[in-house]
Design a protein around this motif. Structure first.
Motif, mmCIF file in Angstrom:
data_model
loop_
_atom_site.group_PDB
_atom_site.id
_atom_site.type_symbol
_atom_site.label_atom_id
_atom_site.label_comp_id
_atom_site.label_asym_id
_atom_site.label_seq_id
_atom_site.Cartn_x
_atom_site.Cartn_y
_atom_site.Cartn_z
ATOM 1 N N UNK A 171 1.062 -1.212 -0.216
ATOM 2 C CA UNK A 171 0.097 -0.134 0.060
ATOM 3 C C UNK A 171 0.744 1.242 -0.114
ATOM 4 N N UNK A 177 2.813 6.225 -5.438
ATOM 5 C CA UNK A 177 2.536 6.600 -6.815
ATOM 6 C C UNK A 177 1.666 7.592 -6.973
ATOM 7 N N UNK A 182 -1.096 12.300 -9.024
ATOM 8 C CA UNK A 182 -2.181 13.061 -8.698
ATOM 9 C C UNK A 182 -2.228 13.436 -7.186
ATOM 10 N N UNK A 185 -5.583 13.967 -5.324
ATOM 11 C CA UNK A 185 -6.477 12.934 -5.133
ATOM 12 C C UNK A 185 -5.904 12.101 -3.966
ATOM 13 N N UNK A 189 -7.650 11.838 -0.256
ATOM 14 C CA UNK A 189 -7.780 10.612 0.174
ATOM 15 C C UNK A 189 -7.346 10.477 1.844
ATOM 16 N N UNK A 191 -3.965 11.184 2.440
ATOM 17 C CA UNK A 191 -2.563 11.265 2.559
ATOM 18 C C UNK A 191 -1.899 12.375 2.832
ATOM 19 N N UNK B 89 -9.186 11.195 -8.822
ATOM 20 C CA UNK B 89 -8.949 9.860 -9.070
ATOM 21 C C UNK B 89 -7.494 9.582 -9.611
ATOM 22 N N UNK B 90 -6.629 8.655 -9.319
ATOM 23 C CA UNK B 90 -5.357 8.504 -9.878
ATOM 24 C C UNK B 90 -5.559 7.760 -11.149
ATOM 25 N N UNK B 92 -3.755 6.168 -13.332
ATOM 26 C CA UNK B 92 -2.937 4.945 -13.489
ATOM 27 C C UNK B 92 -3.058 3.814 -12.328
ATOM 28 N N UNK B 93 -3.829 4.133 -11.493
ATOM 29 C CA UNK B 93 -3.975 3.104 -10.609
ATOM 30 C C UNK B 93 -5.338 2.469 -10.959
ATOM 31 N N UNK B 97 -7.672 0.134 -6.159
ATOM 32 C CA UNK B 97 -6.524 0.749 -5.490
ATOM 33 C C UNK B 97 -6.920 2.308 -5.089
ATOM 34 N N UNK B 101 -6.898 3.914 -1.373
ATOM 35 C CA UNK B 101 -5.832 4.855 -1.409
ATOM 36 C C UNK B 101 -5.632 5.142 0.108
ATOM 37 N N UNK B 102 -4.683 5.208 0.616
ATOM 38 C CA UNK B 102 -4.377 6.105 1.930
ATOM 39 C C UNK B 102 -4.963 5.398 3.219
ATOM 40 N N UNK B 103 -5.518 3.856 3.115
ATOM 41 C CA UNK B 103 -6.172 3.387 4.127
ATOM 42 C C UNK B 103 -5.348 2.049 4.552
ATOM 43 N N UNK B 105 -5.598 -1.447 5.049
ATOM 44 C CA UNK B 105 -6.275 -2.387 4.864
ATOM 45 C C UNK B 105 -5.667 -3.610 5.751
ATOM 46 N N UNK B 111 -1.741 -5.610 0.914
ATOM 47 C CA UNK B 111 -3.357 -5.457 1.032
ATOM 48 C C UNK B 111 -3.670 -6.984 0.328
ATOM 49 N N UNK B 113 -5.961 -8.028 -1.988
ATOM 50 C CA UNK B 113 -6.812 -7.311 -3.141
ATOM 51 C C UNK B 113 -8.164 -7.893 -3.371
ATOM 52 N N UNK B 116 -10.703 -7.228 -0.713
ATOM 53 C CA UNK B 116 -10.953 -5.715 -0.827
ATOM 54 C C UNK B 116 -12.021 -5.562 -1.968
ATOM 55 N N UNK B 152 -15.929 5.558 -3.339
ATOM 56 C CA UNK B 152 -14.493 5.362 -2.431
ATOM 57 C C UNK B 152 -15.160 6.503 -0.877
#
Lengths: 312, 508
Positions: A171, A177, A182, A185, A189, A191, B89-90, B92-93, B97, B101-103, B105, B111, B113, B116, B152
């Motif tokens: 994670x 990344x 971004x 974003x 979220x 971070x 939203x990113x 490329x993910x 993901x 993000x940022x949690x 899990x 994670x 996956x 999730x 989300x």
């Protein structure tokens, strides 16, 4: 195959790996930094600072481990200056990196002269010896090249594997990344964008400093003005060629390392061509390889852009 | 006790107030609209609640507690979630993901996956928000991305959801299904704040409306006790004037702008499918479609900013294919871009220089081979007068003008010299209602004078109000061209979603 050829090949491979190791270390550091969105072209400065402080420490204490730590700290100091100026003061990251390269070149030369004076014989230290891995090192050709190396080589390989897991399986890697691609974003979220970037910059300094220390502690055993001589810039190239993938960075470092090892061998073979022509070889290879990577850019979207939450 | 109570909130940017003594009260289980024009301070207010901006003054009571969020992280911890107008939203993910993000899990930092994804599927089914957790976000349509954003928030257990202009990028059908989701959320005990400037959608799904104008509270009313007319009055301070689109003047002979089988291929990908269109003099052809479906490419291909790969573009009898941007403009094409700051203006230049951008080679501004400042000044003064541009001085950098006044200057430049064709791409994006009305009137005036107008807009209302003909674009292809008369909105919505007429029976 006859014996001299095998021996030549083995020494060539071993030399390639030794040339590639500092590039890999510094390249991995820069990869982490760039993935977070901070481009630091001051890798040269990081490596030079790492080399200088590791030399100074080993010269004073004789302890190579302390020397390594000092080198890493020296690299981190440079990258953190870059981080503060570019993240907190939102300065142009490329210019700051460039300025640091010249600043550290002057500073290390000055401090070196201050510490040791003008001498004809460079002060030197003992270098770290390679470690022979039993059994594996007896594999023909590859054995001596791969398994009779110093600790840094093994460390670099471990780092490549470790970072691949970190980037693509954890994670933390996803967070890194997101911050580079971004930042808004990532921020929304939950971070902490700048904290993650500072950490990435710190990692860059530690690894780059280690790469610089390698030059002194393993390869040379002495320090002199502009000791890195452009290795930091080549490390930047490995990041681009390797597409910020740890294995790619190592592969790129090996290509450049091979070119370097080859040019040294060609210089000593007594071919009647000026040695400078051979010295150009690694850089020619770099440019040729870069030519082939046209149009495949995969830069993080926010590379070089400071994040401002309050911006309207 | 209300769920959220914001009291006397002040916020200024560079000394310019964005919020003045704003109050907002949101109850449990309600859908609350924050209604106002562009620049009324709605998003600013919500960004302060979400911890993106810090307020200058005032207090926020959430769930009875006095709170001050210094970052979105704090807001999330208090179960507040926000979907921004520009999605966060990113690309490329993957969907999964992005959602996590940022949690931390289970199994952190490795994670699980699959588990999730399972959880995400459950939420997705429960609220009928269909997504594929393993898909890359960059492959999703805007509608799908919005679903991901909502999931989300729900995945993070948000109790108060803030949606900023959620319908701006949706087709009518998608908006309708979003409303179903919102009602479902209310039933399940969530509260929702939607930021909007669209009165009909306020009427159809909200319980309470708070109206902001120029950064201040105007009123808070129960939706059941108000009317569209009253809301419009609150929002713009007067009644809305209907757009007077007269019958089209008798068509002049021939076509003005004609595209036949125009395609655009970039980096091996088709950006414009073969497009064939024609715009007659004195007509407005409106192109409807969800944002990002090739509108920009179409506009820029006609202007010559991008070169089309095949087909042919004609203006009257002139073939434009081989001509550069300047030559095309000199033939009489005007361009109003959707991104004024990027495409149309040099923000640090003054009004005179910005007005000169298109005409700097014209002989009338040149004396002895040098630019004649006096004539340029006179010309600019005339334009400022004719287009009612509010500015302190002609030397003022255009950056300091409001969006509406900047747009008026662009109109003055692009509409000068009796153009034969105007490409109007989102001509009212980001403008307040007064400025929008002005832009619309100018477009209609030009149409009546015999100019051919191609208007591309993601705002379906705008297209319906102004156009003589309507074409719908989807993924770079023209789905259909209709005469703007008794239009079937459902049909347009389907076309916008890429469903062809012949599949209509199957889809509805």
């Amino acid at each position: 195959m006859d014996v001299p050829l095998i021996a030549t090949l083995t020494t060539f491979l071993a030399a390639t790996i030794r040339m590639a190791t500092p590039l890999t270390l510094a390249g991995l550091g820069e990869t982490i930094s760039e993935k977070s969105g901070v481009i630091n072209i001051g890798v040269e400065a990081i490596m030079l600072s790492g080399a200088f402080f590791s030399f100074l420490t080993v010269f004073a204490t004789g302890n190579h481990f302390l020397g390594l730590l000092a080198g890493m700290a020296g690299g981190a100091a440079v990258s953190m200056v870059h981080a503060v100026v570019s993240l907190r003061c939102k300065a142009n990251q490329t210019i700051v990196g460039l300025a640091l390269n010249f600043l550290i070149l002057g500073l290390t030369s000055f401090l070196f002269l201050k510490s040791f004076g003008q001498t004809t014989i460079l002060p030197s230290i003992a270098v770290i010896k390679p470690i022979q891995i039993p059994i594996l090192s007896r594999i023909p050709i590859l054995g001596q090249a791969l398994f009779h190396q110093d600790i840094f080589v093994y460390l670099a390989i471990a780092l490549v594997i470790g970072l691949s897991v970190f980037f693509y399986k954890t994670e933390w890697g996803v967070s890194l990344h997101a911050v580079g691609e971004h930042p808004r974003a990532a921020d929304t979220a939950g971070l902490q964008v700048d904290t993650i970037r500072y950490l990435a910059c710190l990692a860059n300094g530690l690894l780059g400093g280690m790469g610089g220390a390698y030059l002194v502690l393993v390869k040379l055993g002495f320090f002199m003005e502009n000791l890195t001589a452009g290795k930091g810039y080549i490390a930047l190239v490995t990041v681009i060629l390797g597409r910020r993938n740890p294995w790619g960075v190592m592969g790129a470092a090996l290509v450049v390392g091979a070119a370097e090892a080859l040019q040294i061998r060609l210089q000593t073979m007594g071919i009647p061509i000026p040695s400078q022509v051979f010295s150009m070889f690694p850089y020619v290879v770099t440019i040729v390889v870069l030519l082939f990577s046209i149009g495949k850019s995969s830069d993080p979207s926010a590379l070089g852009v400071p994040y401002e939450r309050d911006k309207r | 006790m209300p769920l959220l109570c914001m009291r006397n909130i002040d916020k200024a940017f560079f000394g310019k107030p964005a919020n003045l003594q704003v109050c907002l009260e949101v109850q449990h289980n309600e859908i609350h609209a924050l209604l106002g024009e562009n620049g009324a301070g709605k998003t600013t207010l919500m960004n302060m609640l979400y911890g993106i901006y810090q307020r200058d003054a005032g207090e926020i009571l959430y769930d009875g507690q006095n709170v001050a969020f210094s970052s979105p992280k704090d807001a999330i911890a208090h179960r507040i979630g926000m979907v921004h107008q520009h999605f966060t939203l990113v690309p490329t993910l993957t969907v999964s993901q992005n959602i996590t993000l940022g949690l931390k899990s289970p199994g952190h930092p490795f994670p699980r996956r699959r588990d999730l994804n399972q959880q995400i599927q459950e939420i997705s089914q429960r609220y009928s928000l269909e997504v594929d957790p393993t898909a890359l976000v960059s492959t999703l349509s805007v509608g799908e991305q919005q679903r991901v954003e909502i999931i989300k928030l729900l995945y993070r257990d948000a109790r108060l959801l803030i949606l900023d202009e959620p319908t701006a990028v949706l087709t009518p059908q998608e908006s309708e299904s979003l409303f179903v989701v919102l009602r479902r959320l209310r039933e399940e005990g969530h509260s929702v704040i939607i930021i909007t400037h669209r009165i009909p959608e306020v009427m159809s799904i909200t319980d309470t409306v708070t109206i902001l104008r120029d950064g201040r509270n105007v009123a808070t009313v129960k939706t059941s006790e108000t009317s569209e007319q009253e809301l419009a009055r609150f929002m713009i301070g007067r009644a809305l004037e209907p757009i007077g689109r007269s019958a089209a003047p008798p068509s002049c002979a021939g076509t003005a702008l004609q595209l036949s089988e125009v395609t655009l291929v970039e980096h091996g990908r088709s950006k414009l499918g073969p497009v064939s269109l024609c715009v007659d003099p004195g007509k407005i052809l409106g192109i409807a479609g969800v944002d990002g479906n090739g509108q920009k490419e179409l506009a820029e291909v006609i202007l010559g900013i991008r070169r089309h790969s095949a087909g042919s573009i004609l203006l009257g009898d002139a073939v434009l294919d081989a001509l550069g941007v300047m030559e095309r403009k000199n033939l009489g094409i005007g361009y109003i871009s959707d991104d004024r700051h990027h495409d149309s203006l040099v923000l640090d230049m003054d009004l005179m220089d910005n007005l000169l951008l298109k005409t700097h080679t014209e002989k009338r501004f040149i004396t002895h081979g040098l630019l004649d400042r006096k004539k340029i000044r006179q010309d600019t003064a005339r334009a400022v007068d004719a287009y009612h541009i509010k500015t302190s001085a002609l030397e003022c950098p255009i950056r300091y003008l409001s969006g509406g006044n900047q747009q008026k200057l662009i109109l003055a430049r692009e509409m000068a010299g009796q153009p034969r064709c105007i490409i109007a791409f989102q001509p009212t994006r980001g403008l307040d209602i007064g400025a929008s009305e002005f832009v619309h009137q100018e477009l209609l005036r030009l149409r009546d004078a015999g100019c051919a107008i191609l208007m591309l807009s993601a705002d379906l209302e705008e297209v319906l109000d102004l156009s003589d003909h309507i074409a719908v674009i989807h993924k770079g292809e023209i789905m259909d061209v209709l005469v703007n008369q008794d239009i079937d909105l459902t049909y347009i919505g389907l076309l916008m979603a890429g469903k062809r007429g012949d599949e209509r029976g199957a889809v509805v």
